[in-house]
Write a protein that holds these residues in place. Structure first.
Motif, mmCIF file in Angstrom:
data_model
loop_
_atom_site.group_PDB
_atom_site.id
_atom_site.type_symbol
_atom_site.label_atom_id
_atom_site.label_comp_id
_atom_site.label_asym_id
_atom_site.label_seq_id
_atom_site.Cartn_x
_atom_site.Cartn_y
_atom_site.Cartn_z
ATOM 1 N N ALA A 74 -1.317 -20.003 47.170
ATOM 2 C CA ALA A 74 -1.318 -20.989 48.255
ATOM 3 C C ALA A 74 -2.564 -21.872 48.248
ATOM 4 N N PHE A 75 -3.677 -21.367 47.737
ATOM 5 C CA PHE A 75 -4.942 -22.102 47.780
ATOM 6 C C PHE A 75 -5.622 -22.035 46.420
ATOM 7 N N ASP A 76 -6.649 -22.842 46.249
ATOM 8 C CA ASP A 76 -7.470 -22.743 45.048
ATOM 9 C C ASP A 76 -8.520 -21.660 45.319
ATOM 10 N N MET A 77 -8.132 -20.419 45.105
ATOM 11 C CA MET A 77 -9.013 -19.305 45.441
ATOM 12 C C MET A 77 -9.322 -18.498 44.194
ATOM 13 N N ASP A 78 -10.578 -18.146 44.010
ATOM 14 C CA ASP A 78 -11.011 -17.352 42.868
ATOM 15 C C ASP A 78 -12.085 -16.379 43.351
ATOM 16 N N VAL A 79 -11.670 -15.189 43.739
ATOM 17 C CA VAL A 79 -12.580 -14.152 44.224
ATOM 18 C C VAL A 79 -12.609 -13.052 43.173
ATOM 19 N N TYR A 80 -13.810 -12.627 42.765
ATOM 20 C CA TYR A 80 -13.911 -11.655 41.682
ATOM 21 C C TYR A 80 -15.224 -10.881 41.779
ATOM 22 N N PHE A 81 -15.303 -9.779 41.013
ATOM 23 C CA PHE A 81 -16.550 -9.017 40.902
ATOM 24 C C PHE A 81 -17.462 -9.752 39.932
ATOM 25 N N ASP A 82 -18.641 -10.118 40.404
ATOM 26 C CA ASP A 82 -19.622 -10.804 39.563
ATOM 27 C C ASP A 82 -20.557 -9.806 38.887
ATOM 28 N N LYS A 83 -20.848 -8.705 39.591
ATOM 29 C CA LYS A 83 -21.807 -7.734 39.066
ATOM 30 C C LYS A 83 -21.511 -6.365 39.661
ATOM 31 N N ASN A 97 -17.031 -15.737 45.419
ATOM 32 C CA ASN A 97 -15.902 -16.610 45.750
ATOM 33 C C ASN A 97 -16.170 -17.973 45.129
ATOM 34 N N ASP A 98 -15.541 -18.253 44.009
ATOM 35 C CA ASP A 98 -15.684 -19.548 43.334
ATOM 36 C C ASP A 98 -14.582 -20.529 43.744
ATOM 37 N N GLY A 99 -13.812 -20.169 44.757
ATOM 38 C CA GLY A 99 -12.723 -21.034 45.198
ATOM 39 C C GLY A 99 -13.208 -22.138 46.126
ATOM 40 N N ALA A 118 -16.630 -20.296 50.620
ATOM 41 C CA ALA A 118 -16.358 -20.944 49.335
ATOM 42 C C ALA A 118 -17.681 -21.180 48.617
ATOM 43 N N GLY A 119 -17.762 -20.752 47.368
ATOM 44 C CA GLY A 119 -18.987 -20.899 46.575
ATOM 45 C C GLY A 119 -20.032 -19.836 46.856
ATOM 46 N N GLY A 120 -19.758 -18.896 47.752
ATOM 47 C CA GLY A 120 -20.740 -17.876 48.123
ATOM 48 C C GLY A 120 -20.436 -16.514 47.525
ATOM 49 N N SER A 121 -21.269 -15.548 47.884
ATOM 50 C CA SER A 121 -21.064 -14.182 47.414
ATOM 51 C C SER A 121 -21.558 -13.190 48.461
ATOM 52 N N GLU A 122 -21.096 -11.968 48.368
ATOM 53 C CA GLU A 122 -21.495 -10.858 49.242
ATOM 54 C C GLU A 122 -21.674 -9.615 48.388
#
Length: 169
Positions: A46-55, A97-99, A136-140
């Motif tokens: 539905a959206f341009d969403m890209d959430v993933y494990f970075d580290k 979140n690179d979406g 969007a563009g952030g991380s946790e």
């Protein structure tokens, strides 16, 4: 004299037995294999969403954590340093979140292949099952702690899985 020799022999046998049992208790370990997955399929469509494990990091020597190099929606970790009741192992995962939209990520613990062992270990996290919004563009960061509840007297295995669902926020 004979009574003294019998007493000394008995004490030596008891000491050897205690040392053997103590050594066995200290050398047996609880090894735990864990995995985490980010599920975002509904939101991806539905959206341009890209959430993933970075580290992924193991915070104590002897434990391991990693992000799957072929699929960064998956991470895994192994605990093999817990030996005595109260010992803890912690793992920190950075979720990015690179979406183009905010993502609401909710973790849920589940047994991996039905092989969880709650008699011997407890699992907790800093999110405590609560949803977090990652802009969007952030991380946790997400931290998991494994605590040994009972000292094993034999090698014990355990496993669990954390399913993280990401939806547009």
């Amino acid at each position: 004299m004979k009574r003294r020799r019998t007493l000394i022999t008995s004490l030596l046998l008891v000491a050897a037995l205690v040392l053997g049992i103590g050594y066995a208790a200290l050398t047996d370990v609880l090894d735990i294999n864990g995995s985490a997955t980010i599920n975002q399929s509904a939101a991806e469509d539905a959206f341009d969403m890209d959430v993933y494990f970075d580290k992924a990091e193991a915070n104590e020597d002897g434990n391991t954590a990693s992000v799957n190099t072929n699929d960064n929606d998956k991470a895994s970790f192994t605990v093999n340093t817990l030996k005595g009741k109260g010992d803890k192992a912690t793992f920190t995962f950075t979720i990015k979140n690179d979406g183009d939209v905010d993502a609401v990520v909710t973790p849920v613990f589940a047994a991996a292949d039905g092989n969880t062992n709650p008699t011997y270990f407890a699992i907790s996290s800093d999110w405590a099952g609560q949803a977090k919004t990652i802009p969007a563009g952030g991380s946790e960061t997400y931290t998991i702690t494994i605590e040994l509840l009972k000292t094993p007297t034999e090698t014990i295995h355990g496993a669990f899985h954390v399913e993280m669902t990401a939806v547009a926020g």
